[in-house]
Design a protein around this motif. Structure first.
Motif, mmCIF file in Angstrom:
data_model
loop_
_atom_site.group_PDB
_atom_site.id
_atom_site.type_symbol
_atom_site.label_atom_id
_atom_site.label_comp_id
_atom_site.label_asym_id
_atom_site.label_seq_id
_atom_site.Cartn_x
_atom_site.Cartn_y
_atom_site.Cartn_z
ATOM 1 N N ASP A 165 22.531 -56.414 -103.750
ATOM 2 C CA ASP A 165 23.726 -56.337 -104.533
ATOM 3 C C ASP A 165 23.613 -57.308 -105.920
ATOM 4 N N ILE B 230 17.434 -65.357 -97.510
ATOM 5 C CA ILE B 230 18.450 -64.615 -98.591
ATOM 6 C C ILE B 230 19.407 -65.651 -99.355
ATOM 7 N N THR C 176 29.457 -64.409 -97.746
ATOM 8 C CA THR C 176 28.861 -63.918 -96.509
ATOM 9 C C THR C 176 28.698 -62.437 -96.568
ATOM 10 N N LEU C 177 29.660 -61.671 -97.025
ATOM 11 C CA LEU C 177 29.480 -60.275 -97.046
ATOM 12 C C LEU C 177 28.316 -59.628 -97.882
ATOM 13 N N GLN D 181 24.781 -58.391 -99.480
ATOM 14 C CA GLN D 181 23.827 -57.808 -98.936
ATOM 15 C C GLN D 181 22.567 -57.794 -99.790
ATOM 16 N N PRO D 182 21.296 -57.834 -99.512
ATOM 17 C CA PRO D 182 20.082 -57.882 -100.457
ATOM 18 C C PRO D 182 20.186 -56.654 -101.450
#
Length: 337
Positions: free
Chosen positions: A76, A111, A70-71, A73-74
């Protein structure tokens, strides 16, 4: 009513009950997959906890640690490792296969994790930019091969969903079945006693739902964790039908146990039970509660048994309060029917 009239009334109530369950069964059949997935969440979580052992991470600086998906980010990047046999299009990826992956948003703004390089399998080429089966919301269980329940025969899946639909139909029909039971016994009651049907059905239905919810959210997780913890030296392979029987017994048992206040309400209003009688019988009731808890509890350890016994003790005390508030001596009514 004569004896034959009682039999005819009983037949009519049984037919009505069967029709109610059949209608509820048809409704539940279309949702049987979702119902089964909901019921299997506790055991899948317990299996995931039992199978996966946490190994401490030691790194160069000492600050290295894992973090949930959940951590992400686009933008990564990393390598995605398949933990089970996965079919992507016509390609089949085996467990342990890895591929370069990137977190990105698709044309609709969703995402996800996508392949960042072509992946060559035994029978197909999976191109770059294919969505990988990873949940970034954190709402679903990351289910691997060891966290899935198994079936051992071809028709078992069909039988499983039929059983799920039947049990769900019975649970859904509880208010209507209670109405049929009440309609059968009401001729033996005075007219003023028959007015208790609405609060009884309402209280009984709420109590059943609370009992099933208590079993699902409070009792099942520690019980399953304890049982699967005993099998840490083995690879758990649980049959779906066996688990369904187990969870159904626990949910239905607690649902009916939570009927204690509703039954006490009716009996106290009729005058068959009083608060003083329940207080005088507390020793016998405690023994009965412990016996029922030992029978219903899926484990033989005292902590889990007390998880079942504690709510029954609280319900007994609550029943005493109900009998004290609503209790009355039974009196005949001039308008008895």
């Amino acid at each position: 009513m004569s004896f034959l009239e009682h039999l005819d009334e009983l037949r009519r109530r049984l037919i009505n009950s069967i029709l109610i369950v059949v209608v509820a069964f048809v409704i539940c059949w279309f949702a049987s997959g979702a119902i089964y997935n909901f019921l299997s969440i506790p055991v899948r979580e317990a299996l995931a906890e039992a199978v996966r052992r946490e190994v401490p991470i030691k790194g160069l600086t000492g600050d290295e640690a894992t973090f949930p998906l959940t951590l992400l980010q686009p933008g990564d990047r990393g390598r995605y490792v398949f933990d089970r046999v996965t079919k992507l299009g016509s390609g089949v990826v085996q467990p342990g296969t890895s591929v370069a992956a990137v977190v990105a948003a698709d044309s609709e703004g969703n995402i996800g994790i996508y392949t960042d390089e072509p992946l060559i399998t035994g029978n197909a080429v999976i191109p770059k930019g294919v969505l990988l089966p990873a949940d970034l919301s954190g709402k679903q269980i990351a289910e691997g091969a060891d966290e899935r329940l198994i079936v051992t025969t071809a028709p078992e899946s069909f039988t499983l969903y039929v059983t799920v639909s039947l049990y769900s139909a019975i649970a859904l029909s509880v208010p209507f079945l209670l109405w049929q039971i009440w309609a059968f016994i009401s001729p033996a009651l005075y007219r003023h006693e028959r007015t208790y049907v609405t609060p009884f059905i309402f209280l009984s239905t709420v109590s059943f739902v609370l009992g099933a919810a208590f079993a699902y959210y409070i009792l099942l997780p520690p019980a399953l964790g304890y049982l699967l913890g005993l099998a840490e030296d083995f690879r758990p392979m649980l049959r779906a039908s066996d688990y369904l029987d187990f969870v159904t017994i626990v949910l239905l048992a607690m649902g009916f146990i939570f009927q204690m206040p509703a039954v006490t309400y009716v009996l106290s209003r009729i005058g068959l039970v009083s608060a003083s009688f329940l207080i005088k019988s507390w020793k016998v009731s405690l023994v009965v509660i412990l016996i029922v808890a030992a029978f219903v509890s899926p484990t033989g350890d005292i902590p889990n048994m007390m998880l079942f016994a504690a709510p029954m003790m609280v319900l007994y005390l609550f029943s005493i309060c109900i009998a004290w508030i609503f209790g009355r001596k039974r009196e005949s009514s001039p308008s008895a029917g």
